[in-house]
Design an enzyme around this catalytic site. Structure first.
Site, PDB file in Angstrom:
ATOM      1  N   GLU A  41       0.841  -1.210   0.000  1.00 35.13           N
ATOM      2  CA  GLU A  41       0.000   0.000   0.000  1.00 35.13           C
ATOM      3  C   GLU A  41       0.864   1.243   0.000  1.00 35.13           C
ATOM      4  O   GLU A  41       1.847   1.326   0.743  1.00 35.13           O
ATOM      5  CB  GLU A  41      -0.884  -0.025   1.248  1.00 35.13           C
ATOM      6  CG  GLU A  41      -2.227   0.624   1.046  1.00 35.13           C
ATOM      7  CD  GLU A  41      -3.107  -0.172   0.093  1.00 35.13           C
ATOM      8  OE1 GLU A  41      -3.168   0.215  -1.098  1.00 35.13           O
ATOM      9  OE2 GLU A  41      -3.724  -1.157   0.515  1.00 35.13           O
ATOM     10  N   HIS A  42       0.485   2.194  -0.847  1.00 33.89           N
ATOM     11  CA  HIS A  42       1.222   3.458  -0.987  1.00 33.89           C
ATOM     12  C   HIS A  42       2.672   3.186  -1.387  1.00 33.89           C
ATOM     13  O   HIS A  42       3.593   3.857  -0.911  1.00 33.89           O
ATOM     14  CB  HIS A  42       1.153   4.282   0.305  1.00 33.89           C
ATOM     15  CG  HIS A  42      -0.198   4.910   0.504  1.00 33.89           C
ATOM     16  ND1 HIS A  42      -0.613   6.016  -0.182  1.00 33.89           N
ATOM     17  CD2 HIS A  42      -1.234   4.546   1.301  1.00 33.89           C
ATOM     18  CE1 HIS A  42      -1.841   6.336   0.189  1.00 33.89           C
ATOM     19  NE2 HIS A  42      -2.250   5.448   1.079  1.00 33.89           N
ATOM     20  N   ASP A  44       3.033   2.243  -4.941  1.00 36.97           N
ATOM     21  CA  ASP A  44       3.043   2.356  -6.410  1.00 36.97           C
ATOM     22  C   ASP A  44       3.605   3.690  -6.891  1.00 36.97           C
ATOM     23  O   ASP A  44       4.345   3.728  -7.874  1.00 36.97           O
ATOM     24  CB  ASP A  44       1.663   2.059  -7.026  1.00 36.97           C
ATOM     25  CG  ASP A  44       0.549   3.010  -6.595  1.00 36.97           C
ATOM     26  OD1 ASP A  44       0.744   3.787  -5.637  1.00 36.97           O
ATOM     27  OD2 ASP A  44      -0.534   2.954  -7.223  1.00 36.97           O
ATOM     28  N   SER A  75     -25.908   8.022 -14.584  1.00 39.14           N
ATOM     29  CA  SER A  75     -25.536   6.875 -13.768  1.00 39.14           C
ATOM     30  C   SER A  75     -26.764   6.412 -13.001  1.00 39.14           C
ATOM     31  O   SER A  75     -27.594   7.243 -12.603  1.00 39.14           O
ATOM     32  CB  SER A  75     -24.440   7.298 -12.782  1.00 39.14           C
ATOM     33  OG  SER A  75     -24.340   6.350 -11.744  1.00 39.14           O
ATOM     34  N   GLY A 131     -11.986   2.867  -1.072  1.00 42.80           N
ATOM     35  CA  GLY A 131     -10.675   2.245  -1.248  1.00 42.80           C
ATOM     36  C   GLY A 131     -10.729   0.993  -2.104  1.00 42.80           C
ATOM     37  O   GLY A 131      -9.805   0.174  -2.079  1.00 42.80           O
ATOM     38  N   LEU A 132     -11.818   0.837  -2.869  1.00 40.47           N
ATOM     39  CA  LEU A 132     -11.952  -0.354  -3.721  1.00 40.47           C
ATOM     40  C   LEU A 132     -11.935   0.034  -5.205  1.00 40.47           C
ATOM     41  O   LEU A 132     -12.364  -0.733  -6.067  1.00 40.47           O
ATOM     42  CB  LEU A 132     -13.246  -1.108  -3.380  1.00 40.47           C
ATOM     43  CG  LEU A 132     -13.342  -1.589  -1.921  1.00 40.47           C
ATOM     44  CD1 LEU A 132     -14.717  -2.194  -1.644  1.00 40.47           C
ATOM     45  CD2 LEU A 132     -12.252  -2.622  -1.611  1.00 40.47           C
ATOM     46  N   SER A 134     -13.506   2.372  -7.150  1.00 38.58           N
ATOM     47  CA  SER A 134     -14.668   2.638  -7.998  1.00 38.58           C
ATOM     48  C   SER A 134     -14.286   3.626  -9.110  1.00 38.58           C
ATOM     49  O   SER A 134     -14.739   3.476 -10.245  1.00 38.58           O
ATOM     50  CB  SER A 134     -15.827   3.184  -7.169  1.00 38.58           C
ATOM     51  OG  SER A 134     -15.428   4.342  -6.475  1.00 38.58           O
ATOM     52  N   GLU A 167      -6.917  10.565 -14.268  1.00 41.81           N
ATOM     53  CA  GLU A 167      -7.106  10.834 -12.832  1.00 41.81           C
ATOM     54  C   GLU A 167      -6.135  11.920 -12.354  1.00 41.81           C
ATOM     55  O   GLU A 167      -6.500  12.796 -11.581  1.00 41.81           O
ATOM     56  CB  GLU A 167      -6.907   9.533 -12.047  1.00 41.81           C
ATOM     57  CG  GLU A 167      -7.003   9.716 -10.568  1.00 41.81           C
ATOM     58  CD  GLU A 167      -8.106   8.893  -9.912  1.00 41.81           C
ATOM     59  OE1 GLU A 167      -8.686   8.025 -10.578  1.00 41.81           O
ATOM     60  OE2 GLU A 167      -8.370   9.150  -8.733  1.00 41.81           O
ATOM     61  N   ASP A 179      -4.241   0.968  -9.388  1.00 39.02           N
ATOM     62  CA  ASP A 179      -5.684   0.747  -9.494  1.00 39.02           C
ATOM     63  C   ASP A 179      -6.093   0.469 -10.935  1.00 39.02           C
ATOM     64  O   ASP A 179      -6.793  -0.500 -11.224  1.00 39.02           O
ATOM     65  CB  ASP A 179      -6.453   1.964  -8.973  1.00 39.02           C
ATOM     66  CG  ASP A 179      -6.125   2.260  -7.525  1.00 39.02           C
ATOM     67  OD1 ASP A 179      -5.482   1.425  -6.877  1.00 39.02           O
ATOM     68  OD2 ASP A 179      -6.520   3.344  -7.046  1.00 39.02           O
TER      69      ASP A 179
HETATM   70  C1  GLA Z   1      -5.041   4.990  -4.242  1.00 39.78           C
HETATM   71  C2  GLA Z   1      -4.216   5.328  -5.472  1.00 39.78           C
HETATM   72  C3  GLA Z   1      -3.253   4.193  -5.813  1.00 39.78           C
HETATM   73  C4  GLA Z   1      -2.434   3.764  -4.599  1.00 39.78           C
HETATM   74  C5  GLA Z   1      -3.344   3.540  -3.399  1.00 39.78           C
HETATM   75  C6  GLA Z   1      -2.559   3.285  -2.137  1.00 39.78           C
HETATM   76  O1  GLA Z   1      -5.895   3.918  -4.499  1.00 39.78           O
HETATM   77  O2  GLA Z   1      -5.050   5.574  -6.579  1.00 39.78           O
HETATM   78  O3  GLA Z   1      -2.433   4.587  -6.880  1.00 39.78           O
HETATM   79  O4  GLA Z   1      -1.445   4.699  -4.323  1.00 39.78           O
HETATM   80  O5  GLA Z   1      -4.190   4.651  -3.153  1.00 39.78           O
HETATM   81  O6  GLA Z   1      -1.822   2.112  -2.231  1.00 39.78           O
END
Ligand code: GLA
Length: 403
Positions: A41-42, A44, A75, A131-132, A134, A167, A179
């Site tokens: 996590e965090h 990338d 939507s 955090g999934l 979307s 994004e 993501d």
């Molecule tokens: C968000 C970002 C990803 C990644 C995560 C944390 O989802 O879009 O690029 O940095 O947070 O791992």
């Protein structure tokens, strides 16, 4: 609350016709999943390692070319419908979800693709801001659909990069590539080990016999998410600037924990940058250890690394929140739990836990109760399975994907 609806194509088609009217032009259907990150996590944004899998929940898109330079976005999840002229699609649309498809259209335009209008109906069952991913699923499904309808011939990897750029440039979140990559490349019953520096990746079979991936949603309102995220990215950049000459590294993701230990003094008074760097290098080391652990069936080890990941995100990267910490604490107290951590960007959203399948009902009941007592909030629980990546669907067939 279960994640419901959307898997009825006929109903979606009716909604499409009702919103936009019928026309002689054909309507096409696409799907992109959300993703759950298991560990990494965090990392990338610094060119590190991640280990996400696609989920079976995601975003469905029904889309039709209009050929008249008019754009309509609707939507089933939100009331708002946007009707835009050609001249309006290169500007952001307030602070609205429509910026995700608009950002993707903008990427196509930047690559010289002539756009002449679309009607788009989105329908998703990934909880927003949890955090999934979307948003990545909206971006990637749009990019894949445009590529198909316009016959532009971009590779899947091109579409991933264009979605990430959408994004960053349009929405303003300086995200990494995890993501969009996961949402595009996911494979059923697999997780993806991805090196975000080289984009080298491997589909790893998920041998989780008798163990469930349980995602628990804090339902905490996320605030300042984008700016806090971007601040962390800036702090990692500072850490890189402090270290790169001494270590000859090209990205912070290359840093090893022992190298950081040996060069701590370079940080002088910038203890924040030091903490961020420590999270990044130890998290990468955890991914390196976690994947072989999973492959050799050592789920206990995998779970322990998940726990360490959360503690590092809480104490060093500082992206957890009280509700997330409560959910993780409660999860770890339950029988049959191998590991539990926040997943995604943090600052609210969801945790992911590995739980013995037979213990899942008791887990949900007990965590739900303890969580409400501790926070006054109500958690939601989803049992996830690893699903396929972005794809075209056939409108006359029953929908195969989703729950
Ligand atoms: C968000 C970002 C990803 C990644 C995560 C944390 O989802 O879009 O690029 O940095 O947070 O791992």
């Amino acid at each position: 609350m279960a994640m419901t609806h959307t898997n009825d194509m006929a109903r979606l088609q009716d909604r499409f016709n009702h919103k936009f009217g019928r026309s002689e032009h054909e309507v096409f259907a696409f799907f992109a999943p959300g993703r759950v990150n298991l560990i990494g996590e965090h990392t990338d944004v610094t060119g590190g390692l991640v280990f996400p899998c696609g989920i079976t929940q995601g975003t469905w898109l029904l889309i039709r070319r209009t050929y008249n330079h008019q754009y309509q976005f609707a939507s089933t999840n939100f009331d708002l419908m946007a009707q835009l002229e050609q001249s309006e699609i290169s500007q952001t649309y307030g602070d609205n979800w429509i910026n995700y498809p608009l950002g993707v259209l903008d990427q196509f335009a930047q690559k010289g693709v002539a756009l002449d209008g679309f009607d788009c109906l989105f329908s998703g069952n990934v909880p927003n801001g949890a955090g999934l991913s979307s948003s990545a699923s909206v971006e990637v499904v749009t990019a894949f659909a445009l590529n198909t309808l316009l016959n532009t011939g971009f590779s899947l990897l091109d579409l991933v990069k264009m979605s990430q750029a959408a994004e960053k440039e349009f929405v303003g979140m300086q995200c990494g590539i995890m993501d969009q990559f996961a949402v595009a490349m996911a494979k059923r019953d697999h997780a993806i080990k991805l090196d975000c520096s080289t984009l080298e990746h491997r589909q790893v079979p998920m041998n989780l016999d008798g163990i469930s991936i349980v995602v628990s949603n804090t339902n905490q309102r996320r605030e300042l998410n984008e700016s806090a995220y971007n601040n962390r990215v800036a702090e990692c950049t500072r850490a890189f600037e402090i270290l790169h000459e001494a270590l000859g590294i090209k990205q912070l993701g290359e840093l090893l924990p022992e190298q950081l230990d040996a060069h701590e003094s370079l940080f002088d008074s910038d203890l924040i940058a030091l903490k961020r760097a420590r999270h990044v290098c130890t998290e990468n080391a955890r991914v390196r250890a976690a994947v072989p652990a999973l492959e050799s069936g050592d789920i206990d080890k995998f779970g322990q690394l998940m726990n360490e990941s959360h503690d590092s995100l809480r104490d060093l990267y500082e992206v957890s929140s009280d509700p997330l910490n409560q959910l993780v604490r409660l999860a770890r107290e339950q029988r049959g739990v191998l590991g539990s951590r926040l997943t995604g960007a943090g600052f609210g959203g969801c945790t992911v836990s590995l739980v013995q399948t037979t213990d899942v009902p008791a887990f949900e009941a007990s965590v739900a109760m303890g969580y409400t007592q501790a926070t006054g909030l109500t958690a939601d629980f989803y049992i996830m399975s690893a699903g396929d990546g972005v794809q075209q669907l056939h409108l006359d067939a029953p929908l195969q994907t989703g729950t």
